[in-house]
Design a protein around this motif. Structure first.
Motif, mmCIF file in Angstrom:
data_model
loop_
_atom_site.group_PDB
_atom_site.id
_atom_site.type_symbol
_atom_site.label_atom_id
_atom_site.label_comp_id
_atom_site.label_asym_id
_atom_site.label_seq_id
_atom_site.Cartn_x
_atom_site.Cartn_y
_atom_site.Cartn_z
ATOM 1 N N HIS A 1 34.458 50.462 36.277
ATOM 2 C CA HIS A 1 33.483 49.918 35.329
ATOM 3 C C HIS A 1 32.752 48.710 35.909
ATOM 4 C CE1 HIS A 1 36.949 47.332 34.506
ATOM 5 N NE2 HIS A 1 36.090 46.456 34.030
ATOM 6 N N HIS A 2 33.327 48.092 36.930
ATOM 7 C CA HIS A 2 32.633 46.963 37.562
ATOM 8 C C HIS A 2 31.360 47.428 38.270
ATOM 9 C CE1 HIS A 2 36.735 45.090 37.335
ATOM 10 N NE2 HIS A 2 35.965 44.244 36.690
ATOM 11 N N ARG A 3 31.385 48.642 38.765
ATOM 12 C CA ARG A 3 30.198 49.188 39.443
ATOM 13 C C ARG A 3 29.011 49.216 38.479
ATOM 14 N NH1 ARG A 3 29.444 50.955 44.063
ATOM 15 N NH2 ARG A 3 27.872 52.446 44.640
ATOM 16 N N ASP A 4 29.257 49.690 37.277
ATOM 17 C CA ASP A 4 28.193 49.745 36.267
ATOM 18 C C ASP A 4 27.742 48.332 35.891
ATOM 19 O OD1 ASP A 4 28.351 52.523 36.236
ATOM 20 O OD2 ASP A 4 29.737 52.553 34.531
ATOM 21 N N ALA A 5 28.701 47.427 35.744
ATOM 22 C CA ALA A 5 28.375 46.054 35.351
ATOM 23 C C ALA A 5 27.539 45.359 36.423
ATOM 24 C CB ALA A 5 29.655 45.265 35.078
ATOM 25 N N VAL A 6 27.884 45.553 37.700
ATOM 26 C CA VAL A 6 27.123 44.947 38.787
ATOM 27 C C VAL A 6 25.722 45.547 38.839
ATOM 28 C CG1 VAL A 6 26.956 44.697 41.308
ATOM 29 C CG2 VAL A 6 29.143 44.276 40.157
ATOM 30 N N SER A 7 25.618 46.847 38.696
ATOM 31 C CA SER A 7 24.302 47.495 38.698
ATOM 32 C C SER A 7 23.426 46.960 37.573
ATOM 33 C CB SER A 7 24.447 49.016 38.552
ATOM 34 O OG SER A 7 25.069 49.559 39.680
ATOM 35 N N GLU A 8 24.002 46.823 36.392
ATOM 36 C CA GLU A 8 23.255 46.295 35.255
ATOM 37 C C GLU A 8 22.852 44.834 35.484
ATOM 38 O OE1 GLU A 8 21.954 47.729 32.497
ATOM 39 O OE2 GLU A 8 22.552 49.568 33.500
ATOM 40 N N LEU A 9 23.756 44.046 36.052
ATOM 41 C CA LEU A 9 23.454 42.652 36.323
ATOM 42 C C LEU A 9 22.278 42.530 37.302
ATOM 43 C CD1 LEU A 9 24.060 39.652 36.034
ATOM 44 C CD2 LEU A 9 25.813 39.910 37.813
ATOM 45 N N LEU A 10 22.292 43.338 38.348
ATOM 46 C CA LEU A 10 21.188 43.307 39.316
ATOM 47 C C LEU A 10 19.874 43.709 38.651
ATOM 48 C CD1 LEU A 10 22.936 44.723 42.498
ATOM 49 C CD2 LEU A 10 21.942 42.442 42.221
#
Length: 75
Positions: free
Chosen positions: A62-71
């Protein structure tokens, strides 16, 4: 450089730019966003964020999605 050491900044710049964590690292480095802020936002430790930034660990789950959204938000 928002508290980034010269060594850390160099490691981020030399890491594989195709990795999601490195993309985040370069973004934060270029914009002076502290590692502590990224770690707090993503609910992980600073050690984890440093590993992502330097390409030493993959952003997964789920961190992958969170990092993508943050970027996306910050771009």
């Amino acid at each position: 450089m928002a508290g980034y050491s010269t060594l850390t900044a160099r490691e981020i710049r030399e890491a594989n730019p195709n990795l999601l964590g490195v993309k985040l690292g370069r973004f934060c480095l270029d914009r002076g966003i502290p590692v502590a802020d990224a770690a707090e936002y993503l609910h992980v430790s600073r050690v984890t964020v440093y590993a992502w930034f330097r390409g030493k660990a993959d952003v997964s789950g789920h961190h992958r999605d969170a990092v993508s959204e943050l970027l996306k938000k910050l771009a």
